[in-house]
Design a protein around this motif. Sequence first.
Motif, mmCIF file in Angstrom:
data_model
loop_
_atom_site.group_PDB
_atom_site.id
_atom_site.type_symbol
_atom_site.label_atom_id
_atom_site.label_comp_id
_atom_site.label_asym_id
_atom_site.label_seq_id
_atom_site.Cartn_x
_atom_site.Cartn_y
_atom_site.Cartn_z
ATOM 1 N N ALA A 1 0.720 8.548 2.532
ATOM 2 C CA ALA A 1 0.795 7.847 1.251
ATOM 3 C C ALA A 1 -0.344 8.240 0.318
ATOM 4 O O ALA A 1 -0.213 8.117 -0.905
ATOM 5 C CB ALA A 1 0.795 6.339 1.485
ATOM 6 N N ALA A 2 -1.453 8.720 0.873
ATOM 7 C CA ALA A 2 -2.596 9.112 0.051
ATOM 8 C C ALA A 2 -2.422 10.488 -0.579
ATOM 9 O O ALA A 2 -3.189 10.874 -1.463
ATOM 10 C CB ALA A 2 -3.870 9.095 0.895
ATOM 11 N N HIS B 1 7.891 -0.995 4.938
ATOM 12 C CA HIS B 1 8.104 -1.290 6.362
ATOM 13 C C HIS B 1 9.498 -1.893 6.510
ATOM 14 O O HIS B 1 9.768 -2.993 6.029
ATOM 15 C CB HIS B 1 7.045 -2.242 6.883
ATOM 16 N N ASP C 1 0.820 -1.215 0.000
ATOM 17 C CA ASP C 1 0.000 0.000 0.000
ATOM 18 C C ASP C 1 0.852 1.263 0.000
ATOM 19 O O ASP C 1 0.559 2.231 0.723
ATOM 20 C CB ASP C 1 -0.958 0.008 1.191
ATOM 21 N N LYS C 2 1.928 1.248 -0.772
ATOM 22 C CA LYS C 2 2.831 2.400 -0.929
ATOM 23 C C LYS C 2 3.698 2.657 0.299
ATOM 24 O O LYS C 2 4.430 3.648 0.354
ATOM 25 C CB LYS C 2 2.051 3.682 -1.260
ATOM 26 N N ILE C 3 3.635 1.785 1.310
ATOM 27 C CA ILE C 3 4.393 1.960 2.553
ATOM 28 C C ILE C 3 5.481 0.897 2.621
ATOM 29 O O ILE C 3 5.200 -0.304 2.571
ATOM 30 C CB ILE C 3 3.476 1.841 3.783
ATOM 31 N N ARG D 1 -0.459 5.816 6.160
ATOM 32 C CA ARG D 1 -1.468 5.748 5.093
ATOM 33 C C ARG D 1 -1.964 7.136 4.708
ATOM 34 O O ARG D 1 -2.216 7.404 3.525
ATOM 35 C CB ARG D 1 -2.639 4.876 5.543
ATOM 36 N N GLN D 2 -2.121 8.005 5.702
ATOM 37 C CA GLN D 2 -2.543 9.373 5.399
ATOM 38 C C GLN D 2 -1.524 10.071 4.497
ATOM 39 O O GLN D 2 -1.890 10.772 3.549
ATOM 40 C CB GLN D 2 -2.731 10.167 6.679
ATOM 41 N N LEU E 1 0.892 3.134 11.319
ATOM 42 C CA LEU E 1 0.429 2.793 9.975
ATOM 43 C C LEU E 1 -0.690 3.721 9.522
ATOM 44 O O LEU E 1 -0.793 4.054 8.331
ATOM 45 C CB LEU E 1 -0.031 1.334 9.928
ATOM 46 N N ASP E 2 -1.527 4.169 10.449
ATOM 47 C CA ASP E 2 -2.581 5.116 10.098
ATOM 48 C C ASP E 2 -1.972 6.431 9.604
ATOM 49 O O ASP E 2 -2.410 6.995 8.593
ATOM 50 C CB ASP E 2 -3.487 5.367 11.305
#
Length: 270
Positions: free
Chosen positions: A211-212, A17, A13-15, A208-209, A204-205
Amino acid sequence: MSDYKAFRVELADKIAHVEINRPEKINAMNADFWSEIVDIFRWIEDNDEVRVVVLSGAGKHFSSGIDLMLLASVGSQLGPDAGRNARTLRRKILELQASFNAVDNCSKPVIAAVQGYCLGGAIDLISACDMRYATVDAQFSIKEIDIGMAADVGTLQRLPRIIGDGMMRELAYTGRTIDGEEAQRLGLVNRTFADVAALRDGVLDVARQIAAKSPIAVQGTKEMIRYMRDHRVDDGLEYVATWNAAMLQSADLRVAMAAHMSKQMPEFAD
């Protein structure tokens, strides 16, 4: 991605790790660690699919810092001549500094997730990250003073810009340990969480913010912030004007504005 001895690396998801993976050694930073982290961040830099990085440690602890076996191996290279010893040591220190410079210089945001021990060299590492989050019972300490040396891989240079000069001096001179709650009060970490599961979910939250968002805008923002560490305000304004003269022509600006007007989530190209 390659197989690593000191890390586990995943992309979803574009992250990216990046996990220090020596839990049986309290994630101590051995020779593999210092070389592999450069390779990993080179891969991150070259991979347009990666938009944000989460850096963590496997097991109970983030990292206990530099592996003492590595220090011993460096010591074994020293001989009777002080001048040649100094040259050897300086070369090794600059090599280690380059490993964390690779983190600091990464054009994508790097988020540290800290639980358990974060000692010595681990403080150098998280100081090179954009943001830091921790469990309430995490333990932070600039431990170098307790083994008779000055921290030399970035803590003393980067930490004053994060927690201020006075508190950095107190922690560096005393080597005292602070927990996650005090770290948050000092500004070392952005937020604390009750346990490791909550920490991972929270980090991760945030990832994700980020990465969006438009990767052009995120990386441009990071570059401007980093540039301002070492320059005057008027230099920074001149630089961002030149930067945005190019970047404002990106399709991302039109995508973001259209999504905002239609109240939809934008989808940005890598």
